[in-house]
Write a protein that holds these residues in place. Structure first.
Motif, PDB file in Angstrom:
ATOM      1  N   THR A   5      89.387  56.673  86.717  1.00  0.00           N
ATOM      2  CA  THR A   5      89.433  57.431  87.966  1.00  0.00           C
ATOM      3  C   THR A   5      90.786  58.099  88.166  1.00  0.00           C
ATOM      4  OG1 THR A   5      87.808  55.957  88.999  1.00  0.00           O
ATOM      5  CG2 THR A   5      89.197  57.256  90.476  1.00  0.00           C
ATOM      6  N   LYS A   6      91.859  57.373  87.863  1.00  0.00           N
ATOM      7  CA  LYS A   6      93.206  57.929  88.023  1.00  0.00           C
ATOM      8  C   LYS A   6      93.432  59.099  87.078  1.00  0.00           C
ATOM      9  CE  LYS A   6      98.099  57.060  87.346  1.00  0.00           C
ATOM     10  NZ  LYS A   6      99.146  56.151  86.836  1.00  0.00           N
ATOM     11  N   VAL A   7      93.087  58.912  85.805  1.00  0.00           N
ATOM     12  CA  VAL A   7      93.296  59.969  84.822  1.00  0.00           C
ATOM     13  C   VAL A   7      92.492  61.214  85.199  1.00  0.00           C
ATOM     14  CG1 VAL A   7      92.874  60.635  82.421  1.00  0.00           C
ATOM     15  CG2 VAL A   7      93.900  58.419  82.938  1.00  0.00           C
ATOM     16  N   ASP A   8      91.256  61.020  85.590  1.00  0.00           N
ATOM     17  CA  ASP A   8      90.410  62.163  85.953  1.00  0.00           C
ATOM     18  C   ASP A   8      90.968  62.905  87.168  1.00  0.00           C
ATOM     19  OD1 ASP A   8      88.015  63.706  85.448  1.00  0.00           O
ATOM     20  OD2 ASP A   8      87.221  62.864  87.307  1.00  0.00           O
ATOM     21  N   ALA A   9      91.519  62.171  88.115  1.00  0.00           N
ATOM     22  CA  ALA A   9      92.104  62.806  89.296  1.00  0.00           C
ATOM     23  C   ALA A   9      93.303  63.672  88.910  1.00  0.00           C
ATOM     24  CB  ALA A   9      92.516  61.747  90.317  1.00  0.00           C
ATOM     25  N   LEU A  10      94.124  63.207  87.957  1.00  0.00           N
ATOM     26  CA  LEU A  10      95.279  63.991  87.522  1.00  0.00           C
ATOM     27  C   LEU A  10      94.840  65.272  86.823  1.00  0.00           C
ATOM     28  CD1 LEU A  10      97.587  61.131  86.155  1.00  0.00           C
ATOM     29  CD2 LEU A  10      97.872  62.427  88.274  1.00  0.00           C
ATOM     30  N   VAL A  11      93.817  65.183  85.978  1.00  0.00           N
ATOM     31  CA  VAL A  11      93.316  66.375  85.291  1.00  0.00           C
ATOM     32  C   VAL A  11      92.695  67.345  86.290  1.00  0.00           C
ATOM     33  CG1 VAL A  11      91.615  67.214  83.619  1.00  0.00           C
ATOM     34  CG2 VAL A  11      92.964  65.175  83.102  1.00  0.00           C
ATOM     35  N   THR A  12      91.909  66.830  87.217  1.00  0.00           N
ATOM     36  CA  THR A  12      91.269  67.674  88.221  1.00  0.00           C
ATOM     37  C   THR A  12      92.298  68.417  89.062  1.00  0.00           C
ATOM     38  OG1 THR A  12      89.339  66.202  88.323  1.00  0.00           O
ATOM     39  CG2 THR A  12      89.703  67.673  90.200  1.00  0.00           C
ATOM     40  N   ASP A  13      93.358  67.714  89.449  1.00  0.00           N
ATOM     41  CA  ASP A  13      94.418  68.350  90.234  1.00  0.00           C
ATOM     42  C   ASP A  13      95.099  69.459  89.438  1.00  0.00           C
ATOM     43  OD1 ASP A  13      96.571  68.263  92.515  1.00  0.00           O
ATOM     44  OD2 ASP A  13      97.713  68.036  90.645  1.00  0.00           O
ATOM     45  N   ALA A  14      95.393  69.194  88.168  1.00  0.00           N
ATOM     46  CA  ALA A  14      96.058  70.218  87.345  1.00  0.00           C
ATOM     47  C   ALA A  14      95.190  71.461  87.199  1.00  0.00           C
ATOM     48  CB  ALA A  14      96.400  69.633  85.973  1.00  0.00           C
ATOM     49  N   VAL A  15      93.893  71.259  86.967  1.00  0.00           N
ATOM     50  CA  VAL A  15      92.978  72.390  86.816  1.00  0.00           C
ATOM     51  C   VAL A  15      92.869  73.183  88.123  1.00  0.00           C
ATOM     52  CG1 VAL A  15      90.567  73.011  86.401  1.00  0.00           C
ATOM     53  CG2 VAL A  15      91.689  71.324  84.930  1.00  0.00           C
ATOM     54  N   SER A  16      92.862  72.468  89.242  1.00  0.00           N
ATOM     55  CA  SER A  16      92.764  73.155  90.542  1.00  0.00           C
ATOM     56  C   SER A  16      93.984  74.022  90.818  1.00  0.00           C
ATOM     57  CB  SER A  16      92.596  72.128  91.669  1.00  0.00           C
ATOM     58  OG  SER A  16      93.813  71.436  91.915  1.00  0.00           O
ATOM     59  N   ARG A  17      95.085  73.746  90.118  1.00  0.00           N
ATOM     60  CA  ARG A  17      96.319  74.520  90.290  1.00  0.00           C
ATOM     61  C   ARG A  17      96.494  75.564  89.192  1.00  0.00           C
ATOM     62  NH1 ARG A  17     100.019  71.602  93.778  1.00  0.00           N
ATOM     63  NH2 ARG A  17      99.196  69.538  94.305  1.00  0.00           N
ATOM     64  N   GLY A  18      95.463  75.751  88.372  1.00  0.00           N
ATOM     65  CA  GLY A  18      95.513  76.840  87.400  1.00  0.00           C
ATOM     66  C   GLY A  18      95.564  76.443  85.944  1.00  0.00           C
ATOM     67  N   ALA A  19      95.615  75.154  85.621  1.00  0.00           N
ATOM     68  CA  ALA A  19      95.671  74.718  84.226  1.00  0.00           C
ATOM     69  C   ALA A  19      94.319  74.948  83.545  1.00  0.00           C
ATOM     70  CB  ALA A  19      96.066  73.254  84.140  1.00  0.00           C
ATOM     71  N   THR A  20      94.349  75.027  82.218  1.00  0.00           N
ATOM     72  CA  THR A  20      93.147  75.251  81.425  1.00  0.00           C
ATOM     73  C   THR A  20      92.894  74.058  80.515  1.00  0.00           C
ATOM     74  OG1 THR A  20      93.494  77.645  81.403  1.00  0.00           O
ATOM     75  CG2 THR A  20      92.064  76.723  79.685  1.00  0.00           C
ATOM     76  N   VAL A  21      91.675  73.547  80.510  1.00  0.00           N
ATOM     77  CA  VAL A  21      91.308  72.466  79.608  1.00  0.00           C
ATOM     78  C   VAL A  21      90.925  73.063  78.265  1.00  0.00           C
ATOM     79  CG1 VAL A  21      89.687  70.589  79.165  1.00  0.00           C
ATOM     80  CG2 VAL A  21      90.543  70.967  81.485  1.00  0.00           C
ATOM     81  N   ARG A  22      91.656  72.700  77.219  1.00  0.00           N
ATOM     82  CA  ARG A  22      91.366  73.209  75.879  1.00  0.00           C
ATOM     83  C   ARG A  22      90.336  72.355  75.150  1.00  0.00           C
ATOM     84  NH1 ARG A  22      95.434  76.853  74.060  1.00  0.00           N
ATOM     85  NH2 ARG A  22      94.197  76.926  72.143  1.00  0.00           N
ATOM     86  N   THR A  23      90.347  71.062  75.421  1.00  0.00           N
ATOM     87  CA  THR A  23      89.337  70.165  74.870  1.00  0.00           C
ATOM     88  C   THR A  23      89.300  68.910  75.724  1.00  0.00           C
ATOM     89  OG1 THR A  23      88.531  69.056  72.850  1.00  0.00           O
ATOM     90  CG2 THR A  23      90.897  68.970  73.256  1.00  0.00           C
ATOM     91  N   GLY A  24      88.127  68.270  75.820  1.00  0.00           N
ATOM     92  CA  GLY A  24      87.996  67.053  76.621  1.00  0.00           C
ATOM     93  C   GLY A  24      87.940  67.361  78.102  1.00  0.00           C
ATOM     94  N   GLY A  25      88.573  66.445  78.873  1.00  0.00           N
ATOM     95  CA  GLY A  25      88.692  66.684  80.303  1.00  0.00           C
ATOM     96  C   GLY A  25      87.683  66.008  81.198  1.00  0.00           C
ATOM     97  N   HIS A  26      86.918  65.033  80.644  1.00  0.00           N
ATOM     98  CA  HIS A  26      85.895  64.398  81.482  1.00  0.00           C
ATOM     99  C   HIS A  26      85.775  62.902  81.186  1.00  0.00           C
ATOM    100  CE1 HIS A  26      84.568  68.652  81.150  1.00  0.00           C
ATOM    101  NE2 HIS A  26      84.320  68.491  82.436  1.00  0.00           N
ATOM    102  N   PRO A  27      85.394  62.124  82.192  1.00  0.00           N
ATOM    103  CA  PRO A  27      84.987  60.740  81.929  1.00  0.00           C
ATOM    104  C   PRO A  27      83.722  60.754  81.080  1.00  0.00           C
ATOM    105  CG  PRO A  27      85.328  61.131  84.284  1.00  0.00           C
ATOM    106  CD  PRO A  27      85.289  62.467  83.621  1.00  0.00           C
ATOM    107  N   VAL A  28      83.486  59.629  80.403  1.00  0.00           N
ATOM    108  CA  VAL A  28      82.294  59.504  79.563  1.00  0.00           C
ATOM    109  C   VAL A  28      81.288  58.618  80.276  1.00  0.00           C
ATOM    110  CG1 VAL A  28      81.404  58.737  77.333  1.00  0.00           C
ATOM    111  CG2 VAL A  28      83.664  59.810  77.478  1.00  0.00           C
TER     112      VAL A  28
END
Length: 500
Positions: free
Chosen positions: A355-378
């Motif tokens: 949950t913590k890791v996903d929240a950090l990725v979600t926040d970064a993407v919401s601020r303009g970051a791009t996911v190149r690979t991965g980015g989701h819980p399984v």
């Protein structure tokens, strides 16, 4: 990324190698040289993070158990302090030899309770064992000095003595190495110890205690309790005036609280706390080396290491190529239960970590970051998160301020050396940094300019039993490993002898 389905929990296969190993792991507290049940009869369950299922039930200590462990350490303290350094060293060396014989047991056990791939667990057995061997040798090198005082009125004797009973609190992410890195120097110095392993991964420490017992460690020198109520059991130990040393590895927040508590009795303390490691790639870096270093620095232990690279600070001219190469490698990772052949990414320790890791990725993407690979819980059993590369991370993103503790690699760009240094030092932490450059002069400047206790120059893994491990700023106090490590358990005494 390939994702495999975790195999059934070991306890469902009673004839398996895993079930046999788990049956041999002690389930009781180790106090005064005896294996005993918790006095209240409480128990706690240990889970396999790859399946979420229980693999063993063990004793759950309460305050009276913790104080009994301290009683035993205090009772054994004087005799152990007077034990010949060579004898202390031989016990540690014997434990090292036994560990080599049983390395597969320890590797498999760590994989079962913590989740790391078996190949990495074997590496931890090698690394953790080196602390037993290194400090078995340091035990006989505790020194001092003798000489006339400057005034010529007498002679000075400076000697080193064990500080006394020590309380050692270890984390869940490296169950063997974090235990041996504290236990070995304490015993080598002549200190007795009470050890509290993390409740998420206590089994490896219990098996290590039984190994040390077999190696000939006298009763009461080492005591281990496991508990789900850490503060309730630990607080009375820290408040007890008989305790003289506290060593902790874990989060900065908990470390700050322990520092406040330790002030009551002015304890000697060692604190190995949080990290937010920068990984700086300059325009002249060998990108092949940098990519290999990045994979090691980020994805070792599934990213769950205080030394894990957190912020990849890459020169604009090479950032695109660096990200492309990394993404190709990361997307080929195989995720699954660590016991399975070919798995490179295991589960995170629990669902809260996901949950913590996903929240950090979600926040970064919401601020303009791009996911190149991965980015989701399984989805499914276990606590899995995809190995991830994100680029274009912007200032203010949570992922640049918080320790990720997961398999997520985030990239920001810089244009000149001063900017790289500013970005790297823009954190309250200062444990480790990584720098990739082919310029020796620049590398030397980075040694001086980066505010960290350790630095890897063109390498992605730098921990070594013979080297001092520790940080500056809010990453902690003191050092573990190296000749410096044993000093944390020694006090200096000065004696003046007047001329006859």
């Amino acid at each position: 990324m390939t994702i495999s389905t975790p195999t059934p929990v070991p306890s469902s296969s009673p004839d398996s190698l895993e079930a046999d190993l788990l049956a041999r792991v002690p389930s009781q507290l180790f106090i005064g040289g005896d294996w005993v049940d918790a006095r209240a009869g409480a128990t706690l369950d240990v889970h396999d993070p790859a399946t979420g299922l229980v693999i063993k039930t063990i004793a759950d200590a309460r305050a009276e158990d913790g104080l009994a462990a301290l009683d035993a350490a205090v009772a054994a303290a004087d005799e152990w302090a007077e034990t010949a350094p060579r004898a202390r060293g031989e016990i540690l060396r014997g434990a090292f030899d036994l560990l080599q014989e049983r390395r597969e047991d320890f590797a498999l056990l760590m994989t079962l309770e913590m989740g790391k791939p078996l190949a990495e667990a074997r590496g931890e057995v090698t690394y953790g064992g080196e602390f037993l061997r290194w400090f078995s040798e340091e035990a006989v090198r505790i020194g001092g000095r003798y000489g006339r005082n400057p005034e010529g009125t007498g002679s000075m004797i400076v000697s080193e003595r064990p500080v006394g009973p020590a309380f050692l609190i270890t984390p869940w992410n490296f169950p063997l190495a974090m235990a041996t890195r504290k236990i070995a120097p304490a015993l080598a110095a002549g200190c007795t110890a009470v050890v509290k392993p993390a409740s998420l991964t206590p089994l490896t420490t219990l098996l290590l205690a039984s190994l040390l017992e077999e190696a000939g460690l006298p009763k009461g020198v080492l005591n281990v309790f496991t508990t789900s109520t850490t503060s309730a059991v630990s607080d009375p130990i820290i408040a007890d005036p008989r305790l003289r040393k506290l060593s902790f590895t874990g989060s900065t927040g908990v470390g700050q609280q322990l520092i406040r508590q330790s002030a009551q009795n002015v304890l000697r303390i060692s604190m190995e706390l949080g990290g937010n490691a920068p990984f700086v790639v300059f325009e002249d870096a060998d990108l092949d080396k940098a990519v290999e270093g990045a994979l090691a620095a980020k994805f070792r232990n599934i990213g769950q290491a205080c030394t894990a690279a957190n912020r990849f600070i890459v020169h604009t001219s090479v950032a695109s190529e660096f990200a492309t190469r990394l993404s190709a490698r990361v997307s080929a990772f195989r995720m699954g239960r660590g016991t399975e052949e070919g798995v490179t990414v295991g589960p995170l320790i629990n669902d809260a970590a996901v949950t913590k890791v996903d929240a950090l990725v979600t926040d970064a993407v919401s601020r303009g970051a791009t996911v190149r690979t991965g980015g989701h819980p399984v989805d499914g059993d276990g606590s899995f998160y995809e190995a991830t590369v994100i680029t274009g991370v912007t200032a203010g993103s949570d992922i640049l301020r918080e320790e990720i503790f997961g398999p997520v690699l985030s990239i920001v760009e810089f244009s000149d050396e001063d900017e790289a240094v500013r970005l790297a030092n823009d954190t309250e932490y200062g444990l480790v940094s990584y720098v990739f450059t082919e310029s020796l002069a620049r590398g030397q400047r980075m040694i001086d300019r980066l505010d960290t206790g350790m630095m890897g120059l063109n390498v992605g893994v730098l921990s070594n039993a013979a080297a001092p491990f520790g940080g500056v700023k809010q990453s902690g106090l003191g050092r573990e490993g190296g000749s410096e490590g044993i000093r944390e358990y020694l006090s200096t005494k000065y004696t003046l002898i007047p001329n006859a």
